[in-house]
Design a protein around this motif. Sequence first.
Motif, PDB file in Angstrom:
ATOM      1  N   GLU A 437      -8.448  -0.011   0.995  1.00 16.38           N
ATOM      2  CA  GLU A 437      -7.280  -0.484   1.744  1.00 16.38           C
ATOM      3  C   GLU A 437      -6.173   0.565   1.780  1.00 16.38           C
ATOM      4  OE1 GLU A 437      -7.420  -3.347   3.380  1.00 16.38           O
ATOM      5  OE2 GLU A 437      -9.451  -3.566   2.586  1.00 16.38           O
ATOM      6  N   GLY A 438      -6.366   1.680   1.111  1.00 23.38           N
ATOM      7  CA  GLY A 438      -5.344   2.729   1.104  1.00 23.38           C
ATOM      8  C   GLY A 438      -4.053   2.243   0.448  1.00 23.38           C
ATOM      9  N   TYR A 439      -2.921   2.700   0.997  1.00 28.16           N
ATOM     10  CA  TYR A 439      -1.629   2.416   0.352  1.00 28.16           C
ATOM     11  C   TYR A 439      -0.932   1.177   0.902  1.00 28.16           C
ATOM     12  CZ  TYR A 439      -2.241   6.854  -1.914  1.00 28.16           C
ATOM     13  OH  TYR A 439      -2.755   7.862  -2.696  1.00 28.16           O
ATOM     14  N   GLU A 440      -1.564   0.501   1.855  1.00 25.59           N
ATOM     15  CA  GLU A 440      -0.882  -0.638   2.481  1.00 25.59           C
ATOM     16  C   GLU A 440      -0.592  -1.787   1.510  1.00 25.59           C
ATOM     17  OE1 GLU A 440      -1.810  -0.515   6.991  1.00 25.59           O
ATOM     18  OE2 GLU A 440      -2.467  -2.442   6.191  1.00 25.59           O
ATOM     19  N   PRO A 441      -1.595  -2.261   0.780  1.00 24.24           N
ATOM     20  CA  PRO A 441      -1.277  -3.355  -0.146  1.00 24.24           C
ATOM     21  C   PRO A 441      -0.450  -2.829  -1.316  1.00 24.24           C
ATOM     22  CG  PRO A 441      -3.654  -3.155   0.226  1.00 24.24           C
ATOM     23  CD  PRO A 441      -3.025  -1.910   0.752  1.00 24.24           C
ATOM     24  N   ARG A 442       0.582  -3.557  -1.645  1.00 25.40           N
ATOM     25  CA  ARG A 442       1.454  -3.128  -2.751  1.00 25.40           C
ATOM     26  C   ARG A 442       1.346  -4.143  -3.874  1.00 25.40           C
ATOM     27  NH1 ARG A 442       5.096   0.875  -1.716  1.00 25.40           N
ATOM     28  NH2 ARG A 442       5.060   1.709   0.407  1.00 25.40           N
TER      29      ARG A 442
END
Length: 473
Positions: A437-442
């Motif tokens: 998901e890369g850096y999108e979910p925090r």
Amino acid sequence: MQQKPSMGAAAFCMTDTTNKQAPQQPVLTRAAFGDDFQWGVATAAYQIEGAHTAEGKGPSIWDTFASRKGKVKHSHTGNQACDFFHRYSDDLLLMKAMGIQNFRFSLSWSRLLPDGTGKINQAGIAYYNRLIDQCLELGITPWITLYHWDLPQALEIKGGWTNRDIVGWFGAYATLCANSFGDRVKHWMVLNEPMVFTGAGYFLGVHAPGRRGFGSFIPAVHHTALCQAEGGRILKQLVPDAQVGTTFSCSHVEPLREQENDIRAAKRVDALLNRLFLEPALGLGYPLEELKFMRRIEKHMKPGDEELLRFDFDFIGIQNYTREVVRYAFWTPFIQANLVPAKKRNVPYTHMNWEVYPEGIYHLLHKYSGYSTIRKLIITENGAAFPDELRDGQVNDQQRVDFLQLYLQQVLRARQEGANVEGYFVWSFLDNFEWTEGYEPRFGLVHVDYSTQQRTVKSSGHWYRDFLRGHNL
Ligand code: BGC
């Protein structure tokens, strides 16, 4: 098969999560958990360190996988991540200021052994020494995971987890770590979520190294389970005064309908997600009665393997995010079951599309407490991703505060009823690289601006600090 589902743009609504018939919740204070309960935060090397080629580090399977087109959303990679490798000192100071006393992090195997075996990278040893020493100076207890999914690429070329030689490679790596850091580190975890990295990485091909099918999955499972126990034995032998555990992804599983075929499908999914790697360690063998399609694993068993799969861990790490609701599916190969997504069930869910179901952690704690040979449970990960926004220098993530409170309430409820849970780590300290998901979910208690590497403590971080200080909330 557990994989990381793609994100949905949903928020969760507090009132939806409380069952009107639910018993009265215990009052949530740190004191209610008792003085010995351990509180912390969790991270993993590839997700935060960055510095992917710095100071002699070799490539890992995640370096390779993320650099391949279309494997990670927006072509994100962990090349820089949170740049924790260079910023660990300030991050530890921030952790200290937040009152966090236990820090779970993993070691990057290819930072220590760039080729997976053989030549040691002294700069890698020195880096982890600095990190550990500063933790100790600040009164933060380091909890180390040996393996959080970033196999050295050099070993993957030789077959990775599908090659039985990995038992020797992993043993040598575990020995190096225990000998290098065991004088100061007394809390160890062998593996992070073996079901996820073998299932997603060697069966579905959606995680590194991107292999698919039973031909890879079955041997990877067996060799991973052997390493799990072997790592435990090595750590315990070389660091006898250590607490040695290992961690599992766990989800409370329920059938969609109270019908025989859904109930049986739910049992199969439960065996796959919650029992496959745990039970061999407990000396119970693989749960092949429920997982008939996995019987070919026996072909990979050598005489004496059943004994080699066993290890008496000091603690079992439970990592829980959601629950799974299962329906029978004739057409789904092998498992003949499908997970019914939260969205379709009209229940609250997070930015990962995972259902918010606090009672799930309560059921799991009772389930695992039911194994008489588990000494104690530590929740080594729990948390949630929400679409946080930085506004006027603040991140008001009330949803995460609510999530953590609701889950902790269920942890406390289970503990007060006798479940042997003795610690809790929030996933995660910082926003970080969320795999495909890369850096999108925090997921962080601390927001990271990836363009400046600026850290901002979110409302949830302030809440956790106040909770840990014992303030009445
Ligand atoms: C993993 C973490 C991951 C988190 C959220 C756990 O499965 O250990 O690496 O970031 O869940 O997906």
